[in-house]
Design a protein around this motif. Structure first.
Motif, PDB file in Angstrom:
ATOM      1  N   SER A   5      75.740 -22.205   8.997  1.00  0.00           N
ATOM      2  CA  SER A   5      76.866 -21.195   9.574  1.00  0.00           C
ATOM      3  C   SER A   5      76.714 -20.567  10.926  1.00  0.00           C
ATOM      4  O   SER A   5      75.500 -20.391  11.438  1.00  0.00           O
ATOM      5  CB  SER A   5      76.766 -20.061   8.605  1.00  0.00           C
ATOM      6  N   GLY A   6      77.745 -20.520  11.508  1.00  0.00           N
ATOM      7  CA  GLY A   6      77.783 -20.023  13.167  1.00  0.00           C
ATOM      8  C   GLY A   6      77.985 -18.527  13.236  1.00  0.00           C
ATOM      9  O   GLY A   6      78.168 -17.794  14.244  1.00  0.00           O
ATOM     10  N   LEU A   7      78.185 -17.916  11.985  1.00  0.00           N
ATOM     11  CA  LEU A   7      78.457 -16.437  11.871  1.00  0.00           C
ATOM     12  C   LEU A   7      76.915 -15.816  12.316  1.00  0.00           C
ATOM     13  O   LEU A   7      75.798 -16.122  11.911  1.00  0.00           O
ATOM     14  CB  LEU A   7      78.740 -15.827  10.487  1.00  0.00           C
ATOM     15  N   HIS A   8      77.105 -14.263  12.497  1.00  0.00           N
ATOM     16  CA  HIS A   8      76.038 -13.864  12.830  1.00  0.00           C
ATOM     17  C   HIS A   8      75.617 -12.376  12.325  1.00  0.00           C
ATOM     18  O   HIS A   8      76.746 -11.455  12.348  1.00  0.00           O
ATOM     19  CB  HIS A   8      75.895 -13.495  14.479  1.00  0.00           C
ATOM     20  N   ILE A   9      74.748 -11.914  11.778  1.00  0.00           N
ATOM     21  CA  ILE A   9      74.410 -10.444  11.263  1.00  0.00           C
ATOM     22  C   ILE A   9      74.161  -9.709  12.294  1.00  0.00           C
ATOM     23  O   ILE A   9      73.043  -9.674  12.988  1.00  0.00           O
ATOM     24  CB  ILE A   9      73.239 -10.400  10.142  1.00  0.00           C
ATOM     25  N   HIS A  10      75.232  -8.785  12.374  1.00  0.00           N
ATOM     26  CA  HIS A  10      74.975  -7.739  13.677  1.00  0.00           C
ATOM     27  C   HIS A  10      74.165  -6.787  13.117  1.00  0.00           C
ATOM     28  O   HIS A  10      73.177  -6.118  13.796  1.00  0.00           O
ATOM     29  CB  HIS A  10      76.379  -7.315  13.977  1.00  0.00           C
ATOM     30  N   HIS A  11      74.170  -6.601  11.843  1.00  0.00           N
ATOM     31  CA  HIS A  11      73.349  -5.241  11.298  1.00  0.00           C
ATOM     32  C   HIS A  11      73.238  -5.803   9.848  1.00  0.00           C
ATOM     33  O   HIS A  11      74.338  -5.696   9.044  1.00  0.00           O
ATOM     34  CB  HIS A  11      73.856  -3.973  11.547  1.00  0.00           C
ATOM     35  N   ASP A  12      71.990  -5.377   9.321  1.00  0.00           N
ATOM     36  CA  ASP A  12      71.732  -5.434   7.812  1.00  0.00           C
ATOM     37  C   ASP A  12      71.160  -4.198   7.400  1.00  0.00           C
ATOM     38  O   ASP A  12      69.818  -3.753   7.732  1.00  0.00           O
ATOM     39  CB  ASP A  12      70.924  -6.806   7.396  1.00  0.00           C
ATOM     40  N   SER A  13      71.740  -3.135   6.716  1.00  0.00           N
ATOM     41  CA  SER A  13      70.882  -2.074   6.133  1.00  0.00           C
ATOM     42  C   SER A  13      69.736  -2.367   5.287  1.00  0.00           C
ATOM     43  O   SER A  13      68.671  -1.513   4.972  1.00  0.00           O
ATOM     44  CB  SER A  13      71.882  -1.086   5.576  1.00  0.00           C
ATOM     45  N   GLY A  14      69.677  -3.586   4.634  1.00  0.00           N
ATOM     46  CA  GLY A  14      68.577  -3.762   3.851  1.00  0.00           C
ATOM     47  C   GLY A  14      69.169  -3.420   2.558  1.00  0.00           C
ATOM     48  O   GLY A  14      69.821  -2.411   2.314  1.00  0.00           O
ATOM     49  N   ALA A  15      68.233  -3.517   1.499  1.00  0.00           N
ATOM     50  CA  ALA A  15      68.403  -3.239  -0.103  1.00  0.00           C
ATOM     51  C   ALA A  15      68.027  -1.579  -0.005  1.00  0.00           C
ATOM     52  O   ALA A  15      66.917  -1.089   0.327  1.00  0.00           O
ATOM     53  CB  ALA A  15      67.387  -3.890  -0.995  1.00  0.00           C
ATOM     54  N   PRO A  16      68.752  -0.821  -0.745  1.00  0.00           N
ATOM     55  CA  PRO A  16      68.322   0.492  -1.242  1.00  0.00           C
ATOM     56  C   PRO A  16      67.056   0.486  -1.854  1.00  0.00           C
ATOM     57  O   PRO A  16      66.847  -0.209  -2.670  1.00  0.00           O
ATOM     58  CB  PRO A  16      69.569   1.062  -2.010  1.00  0.00           C
ATOM     59  N   GLN A  17      66.171   1.614  -1.130  1.00  0.00           N
ATOM     60  CA  GLN A  17      64.891   1.453  -1.689  1.00  0.00           C
ATOM     61  C   GLN A  17      64.683   1.567  -3.157  1.00  0.00           C
ATOM     62  O   GLN A  17      65.254   2.548  -3.963  1.00  0.00           O
ATOM     63  CB  GLN A  17      64.096   2.685  -1.019  1.00  0.00           C
ATOM     64  N   GLY A  18      64.193   0.603  -4.086  1.00  0.00           N
ATOM     65  CA  GLY A  18      63.896   0.712  -5.453  1.00  0.00           C
ATOM     66  C   GLY A  18      64.973   0.109  -6.419  1.00  0.00           C
ATOM     67  O   GLY A  18      64.850   0.292  -7.469  1.00  0.00           O
ATOM     68  N   SER A  19      66.204   0.025  -5.645  1.00  0.00           N
ATOM     69  CA  SER A  19      67.366  -0.285  -6.411  1.00  0.00           C
ATOM     70  C   SER A  19      67.180  -1.819  -6.883  1.00  0.00           C
ATOM     71  O   SER A  19      66.724  -2.756  -6.377  1.00  0.00           O
ATOM     72  CB  SER A  19      68.659  -0.302  -5.702  1.00  0.00           C
ATOM     73  N   THR A  20      67.631  -1.928  -8.108  1.00  0.00           N
ATOM     74  CA  THR A  20      67.824  -3.259  -8.636  1.00  0.00           C
ATOM     75  C   THR A  20      69.158  -3.772  -9.318  1.00  0.00           C
ATOM     76  O   THR A  20      69.490  -4.813 -10.010  1.00  0.00           O
ATOM     77  CB  THR A  20      66.955  -3.610 -10.021  1.00  0.00           C
ATOM     78  N   ASP A  21      70.010  -2.651  -9.091  1.00  0.00           N
ATOM     79  CA  ASP A  21      71.417  -3.021  -9.135  1.00  0.00           C
ATOM     80  C   ASP A  21      72.417  -2.747  -8.234  1.00  0.00           C
ATOM     81  O   ASP A  21      73.508  -2.309  -8.245  1.00  0.00           O
ATOM     82  CB  ASP A  21      71.887  -2.215 -10.481  1.00  0.00           C
ATOM     83  N   TYR A  22      71.967  -2.748  -6.797  1.00  0.00           N
ATOM     84  CA  TYR A  22      72.902  -2.406  -5.815  1.00  0.00           C
ATOM     85  C   TYR A  22      73.843  -3.510  -5.474  1.00  0.00           C
ATOM     86  O   TYR A  22      73.737  -4.627  -5.826  1.00  0.00           O
ATOM     87  CB  TYR A  22      72.016  -2.122  -4.352  1.00  0.00           C
ATOM     88  N   THR A  23      74.902  -3.113  -4.740  1.00  0.00           N
ATOM     89  CA  THR A  23      75.912  -4.068  -4.437  1.00  0.00           C
ATOM     90  C   THR A  23      75.720  -4.266  -2.993  1.00  0.00           C
ATOM     91  O   THR A  23      75.443  -3.465  -2.281  1.00  0.00           O
ATOM     92  CB  THR A  23      77.549  -3.493  -4.476  1.00  0.00           C
ATOM     93  N   ASN A  56      79.316 -10.836  12.589  1.00  0.00           N
ATOM     94  CA  ASN A  56      79.999 -11.169  13.555  1.00  0.00           C
ATOM     95  C   ASN A  56      80.765 -12.544  13.545  1.00  0.00           C
ATOM     96  O   ASN A  56      79.924 -13.382  13.306  1.00  0.00           O
ATOM     97  CB  ASN A  56      79.158 -11.178  15.187  1.00  0.00           C
ATOM     98  N   ARG A  57      82.078 -12.812  13.828  1.00  0.00           N
ATOM     99  CA  ARG A  57      82.505 -14.161  13.827  1.00  0.00           C
ATOM    100  C   ARG A  57      82.194 -14.806  14.870  1.00  0.00           C
ATOM    101  O   ARG A  57      81.749 -14.323  15.857  1.00  0.00           O
ATOM    102  CB  ARG A  57      84.020 -13.902  13.423  1.00  0.00           C
ATOM    103  N   ARG A  58      82.640 -16.076  14.824  1.00  0.00           N
ATOM    104  CA  ARG A  58      82.346 -17.027  15.781  1.00  0.00           C
ATOM    105  C   ARG A  58      83.025 -16.580  17.248  1.00  0.00           C
ATOM    106  O   ARG A  58      84.218 -15.854  17.171  1.00  0.00           O
ATOM    107  CB  ARG A  58      82.829 -18.456  15.392  1.00  0.00           C
TER     108      ARG A  58
END
Length: 372
Positions: A5-23, A56-58
């Protein structure tokens, strides 16, 4: 993210701490303003049990440029759209299928690389992925729904993770509709009476302004902004404004600019809309995966946004109603409205924006978020 994929992750908050059902909320930016425009959303991750991924898109910062073959398709379509619209439409659809596959591969890679909760892990509104395209990127959302069922399925079927695809304040033309009363002169971006310099000067305050629209669509406010609140972009510092804007793809020879001008007269957006709305579960359908038929399409909009979006919402509601009356088999389509929100709702109303993206929806009634 990967070679696929040519797309780029500008930012990833990461998983909420301790959550097993986050969206996981994956957002693609629109025209000119890249993923940094959503920077007020990731800090809300823990509060709303959501992992926020800004993409971010191409041709935008961090992402790959378009391959020469795909760019040549787009340029050829633009050159012939007036003389041979059908031929241009075929080329643009091929270009958008490429973009859909790019996003599809991104989702496959993201699921394979992250132990994210599956959709419905603890109820219908838990886990899984919600993917949205703001403004111009609404076209990427329609393309994904139009073509994803035909892409090969490997160890990961992203359609089993994606709960919802969002047309996030998408304008009418990206959804394949003609302008209200055939008139586009209300927008500085398209007004033929304005010079290019005037369009550049007036465009940002127009796009990020607040408008009061009447309850009847024939009289939508096209020009006069409310005096308060001020346009979102006018409230940014010089540093903030520079950090969210990336002009090359929207310059006269940029990929987004060319697509934006060539696609409407070709009729390609309307084709993508129809393909996206109709499901693919007939007995004769040899599609690799039918999991995408269950994915909901949500039109999320702000009721103080520019008229182009309000008109698009009205047209989509009519399309859905007509399809149901005719007995057509279409996917679940829902509508979510944010009160007193403009086109830059993620900047001025970030909490309402996250709540709207994750809201429990109903096919029978529009969901309304926020208060005046």
């Amino acid at each position: 993210m990967s070679e696929h994929s040519g797309l780029h992750i500008h930012h990833d908050s990461g998983a909420p701490q301790g959550s097993t059902d986050y969206t996981t909320l994956i957002l693609l930016h629109g025209f000119a303003w890249h993923g940094a425009i959503f920077s007020k959303l990731p800090p809300l991750s823990e509060r709303y049990n959501v992992r926020v991924v800004l993409v971010n898109r191409r041709d935008y910062p961090g992402a790959a440029p378009y391959p020469k073959k795909e760019r040549a398709l787009l340029d050829a379509a633009a050159a012939e759209v007036e003389s041979e619209p059908a031929a241009a439409r075929a080329k643009i659809l091929s270009y958008m299928e490429y973009n859909a596959r790019d996003l599809y591969d991104f989702l496959v890679d993201f699921v394979a690389s992250n132990d994210i909760p599956k959709a419905g892990v603890k109820g219908p509104n838990s886990g899984g992925i919600v993917v949205g395209g703001w403004s111009f990127a609404g076209g990427w959302m329609l393309a994904l729904l139009a073509y994803a069922h035909s892409f090969p399925v490997g160890e990961v079927d992203p359609g089993t993770y994606v709960r919802r695809v969002i047309l996030y304040d998408a304008p009418f033309h990206v959804c394949g509709y003609p302008p209200l009363n055939g008139d586009i002169s209300g927008s500085p971006l398209y007004d033929p009476s304005l010079t290019q310099e005037e369009k550049i000067r007036l465009g940002p305050d127009y796009a990020s302004g607040y408008f009061k629209h009447p309850n009847f669509v024939d009289a939508l406010e096209r020009r006069t902004r409310r005096t308060s609140p001020p346009p979102s972009l006018s409230t940014m510092t010089a540093e903030e404004g520079a950090s969210v804007l990336y002009a090359p793809p929207v310059d006269v020879d940029g990929s987004d600019c060319i697509l934006n001008l060539a696609c409407p007269p070709s009729g390609a957006w309307a084709v993508l809309r129809e393909k996206a709305l109709h499901v693919h579960d007939s007995e004769s359908d040899a599609a690799p995966s039918r999991s995408w038929d269950a994915v909901e399409l949500t039109y999320l909009w702000g009721d103080s946004t520019v008229w182009e979006i309000v008109w698009g919402v009205h047209c989509m509601k009519q399309t859905v109603q007509e399809a149901k009356t005719a007995g057509d088999k279409i996917r679940r389509v829902t509508f979510v409205r944010i009160k007193d929100a403009n086109h830059f709702m993620h900047w001025d109303k970030p909490e309402d924006t996250v709540r709207a993206c994750l809201a429990a929806t109903s096919e029978l009634e529009e969901v309304v978020i926020g208060s005046y």
